[in-house]
Motif scaffolding. Structure first.
Motif, PDB file in Angstrom:
ATOM      1  N   LYS A 181      -0.791   1.877   9.430  1.00 23.46           N
ATOM      2  CA  LYS A 181      -0.518   2.753   8.291  1.00 23.46           C
ATOM      3  C   LYS A 181      -0.720   4.216   8.688  1.00 23.46           C
TER       4      LYS A 181
ATOM      5  N   HIS B  63       4.329   6.513  -0.713  1.00 27.77           N
ATOM      6  CA  HIS B  63       4.848   6.867   0.613  1.00 27.77           C
ATOM      7  C   HIS B  63       6.025   5.991   1.047  1.00 27.77           C
TER       8      HIS B  63
ATOM      9  N   LEU C  25       2.309   6.937   8.574  1.00 24.83           N
ATOM     10  CA  LEU C  25       2.204   8.154   7.773  1.00 24.83           C
ATOM     11  C   LEU C  25       2.304   9.407   8.641  1.00 24.83           C
TER      12      LEU C  25
ATOM     13  N   GLN D 295       0.826  -1.205   0.000  1.00 27.26           N
ATOM     14  CA  GLN D 295       0.000   0.000   0.000  1.00 27.26           C
ATOM     15  C   GLN D 295       0.864   1.260   0.000  1.00 27.26           C
ATOM     16  N   LEU D 296       1.918   1.266   0.809  1.00 31.29           N
ATOM     17  CA  LEU D 296       2.801   2.436   0.865  1.00 31.29           C
ATOM     18  C   LEU D 296       3.461   2.680  -0.487  1.00 31.29           C
ATOM     19  N   LYS D 297       3.867   1.603  -1.166  1.00 27.48           N
ATOM     20  CA  LYS D 297       4.480   1.738  -2.492  1.00 27.48           C
ATOM     21  C   LYS D 297       3.474   2.281  -3.501  1.00 27.48           C
ATOM     22  N   GLU D 298       2.269   1.726  -3.505  1.00 30.74           N
ATOM     23  CA  GLU D 298       1.243   2.146  -4.457  1.00 30.74           C
ATOM     24  C   GLU D 298       0.860   3.615  -4.275  1.00 30.74           C
ATOM     25  N   GLU D 299       0.912   4.101  -3.038  1.00 28.77           N
ATOM     26  CA  GLU D 299       0.513   5.474  -2.743  1.00 28.77           C
ATOM     27  C   GLU D 299       1.694   6.441  -2.759  1.00 28.77           C
TER      28      GLU D 299
END
Length: 131
Positions: free
Chosen positions: A99, A52, A103, A46-50
Motif C-alpha cells: 500500500k 485513493h 500510494l 482500503q484504497l476505496k475507503e481512503e
C-alpha cells in the motif's frame, strides 16, 4: 510417488485465455493463493475507503482485461493501468508495504503530471502544439 495434483487458484482466469493448459505464474491474476487473493481484496478495499482507488485504472474489469490483453496482439496492454497485485508481488504480499509503495507511485504520477502527459500523447492538437 509425487503428487501431481495442483491447488485451485483463488482468482479468476483472465478473459481471452483459450489454452486449457495455460497457468499464469504464481502471484498473478488467475493463479493467486487464498491468502494472496485476500491481500489483494484487502488492499483494494482500503484504497476505496481512503479515497485513493482510481476506478478506471484499478478495478477488476480493467485488471482482467489487461491480463487478457497479454494474450492478444490486437489489444495491447494499457500503460495507464496500475494493477494493485503488481505492488503486492513486489512486497511479497505484505499489505502495508504494498500500500505504501502504491500510494508513493500514485503521488509520483500526480507530481509529474502523468495523466496530462498520457492524455496529451494521443491528441493531435497537443502534438502539433509541441512541434
Amino acid at each position: 510417488m509425487a503428487d501431481t495434483q495442483q491447488a485451485a487458484s483463488a482468482s479468476p482466469m483472465p478473459p481471452g485465455v483459450t489454452d486449457p493448459n495455460y497457468k499464469p505464474l504464481p502471484g498473478r491474476l488467475g493463479n493467486l493463493t487464498i491468502p494472496q487473493q485476500h491481500a489483494l481484496d484487502s488492499l483494494k478495499k482500503q484504497l476505496k475507503e481512503e479515497g485513493h482507488f482510481v476506478e478506471e485504472r484499478m478495478d477488476d474489469a480493467t485488471l482482467l482485461r489487461l491480463a487478457g490483453s497479454l494474450f492478444s496482439l490486437s489489444d495491447p496492454p494499457d500503460p495507464n493501468v496500475v494493477p494493485p497485485d503488481r505492488f503486492l508481488r513486489a512486497r511479497k504480499f505484505d499489505l502495508a508495504k504494498a500500500k505504501e509503495m502504491l500510494l508513493s507511485a500514485e503521488q509520483w504520477r500526480k507530481d509529474f503530471g502523468i495523466e496530462e502527459i498520457m492524455g496529451c500523447a494521443h491528441s493531435s492538437e497537443c502534438l502539433s502544439a509541441n512541434l
